[in-house]
Scaffold this motif. Structure first.
Motif, mmCIF file in Angstrom:
data_model
loop_
_atom_site.group_PDB
_atom_site.id
_atom_site.type_symbol
_atom_site.label_atom_id
_atom_site.label_comp_id
_atom_site.label_asym_id
_atom_site.label_seq_id
_atom_site.Cartn_x
_atom_site.Cartn_y
_atom_site.Cartn_z
ATOM 1 N N PRO A 1 0.816 -1.238 0.000
ATOM 2 C CA PRO A 1 0.000 0.000 0.000
ATOM 3 C C PRO A 1 0.840 1.275 0.000
ATOM 4 C CG PRO A 1 -0.904 -1.598 1.537
ATOM 5 C CD PRO A 1 0.411 -2.134 1.100
ATOM 6 N N THR A 2 1.869 1.320 0.836
ATOM 7 C CA THR A 2 2.716 2.519 0.880
ATOM 8 C C THR A 2 3.449 2.713 -0.441
ATOM 9 O OG1 THR A 2 3.020 2.285 3.272
ATOM 10 C CG2 THR A 2 4.607 3.660 2.087
ATOM 11 N N GLY A 3 3.961 1.625 -1.020
ATOM 12 C CA GLY A 3 4.657 1.720 -2.293
ATOM 13 C C GLY A 3 3.766 2.263 -3.396
ATOM 14 N N ILE A 4 2.519 1.800 -3.463
ATOM 15 C CA ILE A 4 1.594 2.259 -4.502
ATOM 16 C C ILE A 4 1.243 3.728 -4.299
ATOM 17 C CG2 ILE A 4 -0.744 1.991 -5.408
ATOM 18 C CD1 ILE A 4 -0.490 -0.988 -4.909
ATOM 19 N N LEU A 5 0.963 4.117 -3.065
ATOM 20 C CA LEU A 5 0.602 5.505 -2.792
ATOM 21 C C LEU A 5 1.755 6.457 -3.105
ATOM 22 C CD1 LEU A 5 -1.384 5.036 0.543
ATOM 23 C CD2 LEU A 5 -2.315 5.732 -1.668
ATOM 24 N N VAL A 6 2.969 6.076 -2.736
ATOM 25 C CA VAL A 6 4.127 6.918 -3.036
ATOM 26 C C VAL A 6 4.360 6.974 -4.546
ATOM 27 C CG1 VAL A 6 6.619 7.151 -2.753
ATOM 28 C CG2 VAL A 6 5.213 6.512 -0.803
ATOM 29 N N GLY A 7 4.205 5.834 -5.218
ATOM 30 C CA GLY A 7 4.371 5.812 -6.667
ATOM 31 C C GLY A 7 3.361 6.687 -7.382
ATOM 32 N N CYS A 8 2.107 6.658 -6.913
ATOM 33 C CA CYS A 8 1.071 7.513 -7.507
ATOM 34 C C CYS A 8 1.407 8.989 -7.328
ATOM 35 C CB CYS A 8 -0.288 7.205 -6.871
ATOM 36 S SG CYS A 8 -1.002 5.629 -7.367
ATOM 37 N N ALA A 9 1.873 9.343 -6.128
ATOM 38 C CA ALA A 9 2.210 10.743 -5.865
ATOM 39 C C ALA A 9 3.335 11.215 -6.777
ATOM 40 C CB ALA A 9 2.608 10.909 -4.399
ATOM 41 N N MET A 10 4.338 10.381 -6.992
ATOM 42 C CA MET A 10 5.464 10.774 -7.843
ATOM 43 C C MET A 10 5.093 10.745 -9.321
ATOM 44 S SD MET A 10 8.760 9.064 -5.988
ATOM 45 C CE MET A 10 9.179 9.453 -4.273
ATOM 46 N N GLN A 11 4.173 9.854 -9.698
ATOM 47 C CA GLN A 11 3.773 9.779 -11.104
ATOM 48 C C GLN A 11 3.090 11.062 -11.557
ATOM 49 O OE1 GLN A 11 4.036 6.894 -13.570
ATOM 50 N NE2 GLN A 11 3.910 8.893 -14.534
ATOM 51 N N VAL A 12 2.340 11.691 -10.656
ATOM 52 C CA VAL A 12 1.655 12.933 -11.015
ATOM 53 C C VAL A 12 2.671 14.012 -11.389
ATOM 54 C CG1 VAL A 12 0.145 14.760 -10.174
ATOM 55 C CG2 VAL A 12 -0.322 12.392 -9.565
ATOM 56 N N VAL A 13 3.796 14.047 -10.686
ATOM 57 C CA VAL A 13 4.814 15.068 -10.969
ATOM 58 C C VAL A 13 5.418 14.855 -12.352
ATOM 59 C CG1 VAL A 13 6.988 16.075 -10.192
ATOM 60 C CG2 VAL A 13 5.320 15.257 -8.515
#
Length: 286
Positions: A51-63
């Motif tokens: 869960p943490t990996g996916i959430l962090v990945g989503c946040a960075m993908q937006v950038v």
């Protein structure tokens, strides 16, 4: 949270496979494994916190959602963002006790990703520079008509470049991540001005990615409506980045199918007209 040597090596291998043009190929490597959205899932699996990996990945993908590399010009290396930035951000979130789905957690994650992405640019150009050596050797073999040696240039020697500039830096930075994060935590308390500044800048970074994306695809004022609807839907329903991605994927499929129907109508109309004209001609002949 800590990263052991085995986990660091696995992350380094994925960084090597996703390096552009990448040992995994451009489509599989750079455009799939190298994306933070996919890298977050892989980092979550490797580090045991999906869960943490996916959430962090989503946040960075937006950038980096609109990142392009015209002519090989790279402003940020998403390979480093995915397999160095995401693990370090996961360690930082656990160390500070932040929820990755919270605004503070997202801001911290994007800040780490941006810092590492800029450093990763050096690694990218280092890989490209070393690959020039293998290309020069390949041209020399072509001149000598030693074509049997050319597969070494494509399949063997690039591993040396990726080991030097992808695998080893990834392993080293991931292994050094926990002490560095702990040092940052000691020197920069949560209530201090530096951390507040970091959170503020990190919260603004996704706006940069979205603005670049809008600049590329918006052609008229009506194109803003889907974006405004998406933001309104997310705000009113309280959706996080993962849920918003699923909803956006559904609307993308619907819009794609509607576009395909629009393209089929002129073709069907023209074929129908041809049939009618043929029928009229036959009727006149009779």
């Amino acid at each position: 949270m800590s990263i052991n040597i085995i986990q660091a090596i696995i992350l380094g291998l994925f960084a090597s496979l996703s390096s552009m043009p990448g040992l995994g190929g451009t489509s599989i490597g750079n455009y799939t494994l190298g994306r933070p959205l996919v890298g977050g899932l892989i980092c979550g699996i490797v580090l045991g916190d999906i869960p943490t990996g996916i959430l962090v990945g989503c946040a960075m993908q937006v950038v980096y959602i609109a990142l392009v590399t015209p002519g090989g010009t790279v402003s940020a290396d998403v390979r480093a963002v995915s397999y160095i930035g995401i693990p370090l951000a996961m360690i930082a979130l656990k160390s500070y006790g932040l929820d990755p789905a919270s605004a503070e957690g997202t801001a911290l994650a994007t800040s780490f990703g941006t810092m590492v992405g800029t450093i990763g640019t050096v690694l990218f150009y280092g890989t490209a520079t070393m690959n020039l050596v293998w290309q020069h050797m390949g041209w020399a073999w072509v001149d000598k008509r030693e074509y049997d040696k050319l597969p070494l240039v494509d399949y063997v020697f690039p591993w040396i470049s990726h080991i030097c500039f992808s695998l080893i830096p990834t392993v080293a930075m991931c292994m050094a991540g926990e002490p560095v994060v702990n040092l940052i935590k000691e020197k920069l308390p949560m209530d201090g001005i530096p951390m507040k500044t970091l959170f503020t800048v990190g919260a603004l970074l996704p706006c940069v990615g979205i603005a670049i994306l809008l600049k590329q695809i918006v052609r008229n004022v009506l194109d803003f409506i889907p974006y405004l609807f998406g933001f309104t839907l997310a705000a009113s329903m309280g959706l996080n980045l993962v849920a918003s991605t699923v909803v956006a994927g559904l609307f993308a499929i619907l819009i794609f199918k509607l576009k395909m129907l629009e393209l089929r109508k002129p073709a069907a109309a023209s074929s129908g007209a041809a049939v009618d004209n043929g029928w009229d001609d036959d009727e006149e002949d009779i």
